[in-house]
Write a protein that holds these residues in place. Structure first.
Motif, PDB file in Angstrom:
ATOM      1  N   VAL A   1       0.874  -1.173   0.000  1.00  0.00           N
ATOM      2  CA  VAL A   1       0.000   0.000   0.000  1.00  0.00           C
ATOM      3  C   VAL A   1       0.914   1.227   0.000  1.00  0.00           C
ATOM      4  CG1 VAL A   1      -1.906   1.210   1.107  1.00  0.00           C
ATOM      5  CG2 VAL A   1      -1.694  -1.281   1.362  1.00  0.00           C
ATOM      6  N   GLY A   2       0.813   2.034  -1.041  1.00  0.00           N
ATOM      7  CA  GLY A   2       1.694   3.182  -1.185  1.00  0.00           C
ATOM      8  C   GLY A   2       1.466   4.231  -0.109  1.00  0.00           C
ATOM      9  N   GLN A   3       2.508   5.020   0.143  1.00  0.00           N
ATOM     10  CA  GLN A   3       2.415   6.048   1.172  1.00  0.00           C
ATOM     11  C   GLN A   3       1.271   7.013   0.898  1.00  0.00           C
ATOM     12  OE1 GLN A   3       6.357   7.714   0.943  1.00  0.00           O
ATOM     13  NE2 GLN A   3       7.205   6.264   2.411  1.00  0.00           N
ATOM     14  N   LYS A   4       1.156   7.467  -0.340  1.00  0.00           N
ATOM     15  CA  LYS A   4       0.111   8.445  -0.667  1.00  0.00           C
ATOM     16  C   LYS A   4      -1.272   7.833  -0.486  1.00  0.00           C
ATOM     17  CE  LYS A   4      -1.301  11.757  -4.227  1.00  0.00           C
ATOM     18  NZ  LYS A   4      -0.988  12.320  -5.562  1.00  0.00           N
ATOM     19  N   GLN A   5      -1.447   6.588  -0.911  1.00  0.00           N
ATOM     20  CA  GLN A   5      -2.748   5.930  -0.745  1.00  0.00           C
ATOM     21  C   GLN A   5      -3.114   5.817   0.724  1.00  0.00           C
ATOM     22  OE1 GLN A   5      -3.105   1.972  -2.436  1.00  0.00           O
ATOM     23  NE2 GLN A   5      -5.010   1.576  -1.337  1.00  0.00           N
ATOM     24  N   LEU A   6      -2.152   5.410   1.557  1.00  0.00           N
ATOM     25  CA  LEU A   6      -2.419   5.291   2.992  1.00  0.00           C
ATOM     26  C   LEU A   6      -2.810   6.634   3.597  1.00  0.00           C
ATOM     27  CD1 LEU A   6       0.273   2.887   4.492  1.00  0.00           C
ATOM     28  CD2 LEU A   6      -2.211   2.660   4.673  1.00  0.00           C
ATOM     29  N   LEU A   7      -2.036   7.668   3.275  1.00  0.00           N
ATOM     30  CA  LEU A   7      -2.337   8.992   3.819  1.00  0.00           C
ATOM     31  C   LEU A   7      -3.731   9.454   3.405  1.00  0.00           C
ATOM     32  CD1 LEU A   7       1.131  10.685   3.292  1.00  0.00           C
ATOM     33  CD2 LEU A   7      -0.035  10.441   5.494  1.00  0.00           C
ATOM     34  N   GLN A   8      -4.080   9.256   2.140  1.00  0.00           N
ATOM     35  CA  GLN A   8      -5.365   9.746   1.664  1.00  0.00           C
ATOM     36  C   GLN A   8      -6.529   8.917   2.191  1.00  0.00           C
ATOM     37  OE1 GLN A   8      -4.957  10.117  -2.617  1.00  0.00           O
ATOM     38  NE2 GLN A   8      -3.986  12.114  -2.405  1.00  0.00           N
ATOM     39  N   GLU A   9      -6.334   7.621   2.353  1.00  0.00           N
ATOM     40  CA  GLU A   9      -7.420   6.790   2.876  1.00  0.00           C
ATOM     41  C   GLU A   9      -7.636   7.019   4.367  1.00  0.00           C
ATOM     42  OE1 GLU A   9      -8.478   2.929   1.832  1.00  0.00           O
ATOM     43  OE2 GLU A   9      -7.142   2.795   0.098  1.00  0.00           O
ATOM     44  N   VAL A  10      -6.556   7.268   5.111  1.00  0.00           N
ATOM     45  CA  VAL A  10      -6.681   7.404   6.566  1.00  0.00           C
ATOM     46  C   VAL A  10      -6.947   8.846   6.973  1.00  0.00           C
ATOM     47  CG1 VAL A  10      -5.519   7.060   8.790  1.00  0.00           C
ATOM     48  CG2 VAL A  10      -5.243   5.367   6.958  1.00  0.00           C
ATOM     49  N   TRP A  11      -6.216   9.797   6.379  1.00  0.00           N
ATOM     50  CA  TRP A  11      -6.343  11.193   6.803  1.00  0.00           C
ATOM     51  C   TRP A  11      -7.190  12.042   5.863  1.00  0.00           C
ATOM     52  CZ3 TRP A  11      -2.112   8.383   8.301  1.00  0.00           C
ATOM     53  CH2 TRP A  11      -1.799   8.431   9.677  1.00  0.00           C
TER      54      TRP A  11
END
Length: 228
Positions: free
Chosen positions: A173-183
């Motif tokens: 799971v890419g960093q950007k995807q994680l940030l956008q899905e969580v935050w």
């Protein structure tokens, strides 16, 4: 109607926040210092906390730690402290987000909405209700984690991050995807958030956090959950 606790000793800012939040149908409580904040949180059980770190009676970090001793309520920090170390320290203490003063009201309200949304239950697709590893067991429907027979308490943000990783079990799971899905969609570069929260998940769930078996980093790219 979500209830928000504002912890801030600057009257003008409190007034502005109260007006803007009430206009958007939030219930609002305000506390001018840390002791009052802890009392109000215990008696009123807010759905989110907006917390200034520079309080007259105690450091806001101590308020975060006091709240995290018993509640998962989303905490959004408001602070003039701008260094990366100070942001990491607040996140590590248990804050869910960090907004630097001065800030735009629209940005703050968007972050508040995202924090409240993260605290709401998220269903998992398919029949995957439990995840078992050698080190811990996760019941996604009940939102509980046990490790060696003991309950592990996760904050809403830790839960949301965990759920995204489990939904993509075995896949990067890419960093950007994680940030956008969580935050939320306005995030993408705050990789220090991910470092802090992955460290917290490892500390709470891994047998050896410095050599993780389940929460794996792919350097420069993202993270992966490995069940085996």
């Amino acid at each position: 109607m979500p209830r928000v606790l504002i912890v801030e000793d600057e009257p003008q800012l409190v007034r502005a926040l109260v007006i803007n939040l009430k206009a958007r149908k939030y219930e609002v409580e305000a506390a001018p210092d840390g002791a009052a904040a802890l009392r109000l949180a215990a008696s009123r059980h807010p759905d989110a906390v907006l917390l200034d770190l520079g309080l007259p009676d105690m450091d806001g970090l101590d308020v975060i730690r006091g709240l995290r001793g018993w509640t998962r309520v989303p905490i959004v920090v408001l602070s003039a402290r701008q260094t990366s170390d100070e942001k990491v320290e607040a996140l590590d203490a248990g804050a869910d987000d960090y907004v630097t003063k001065p800030f735009g009201m629209d940005e703050l309200l968007a972050r508040l909405r995202a924090a409240v949304r993260r605290a709401e239950p998220v269903g998992m697709p398919g029949d995957t209700a439990t995840v078992e590893t050698d080190d811990f067991s996760i019941d996604l429907a009940a939102k509980t984690v046990t490790r060696r027979g003991r309950d592990v308490h996760l904050t809403p943000t830790e839960w949301h991050l965990l759920e995204v990783l489990l939904r993509n079990s075995g896949r990067l799971v890419g960093q950007k995807q994680l940030l956008q899905e969580v935050w939320g969609p306005s995030y993408g570069r705050e990789t220090n958030y991910l470092r802090v929260y992955m460290a917290q998940l490892r500390r709470k769930l891994e047998a050896d956090p410095s050599h993780p078996r389940h929460f794996l980093t792919v350097p420069g790219m993202g993270y992966r959950f490995h069940q085996g």
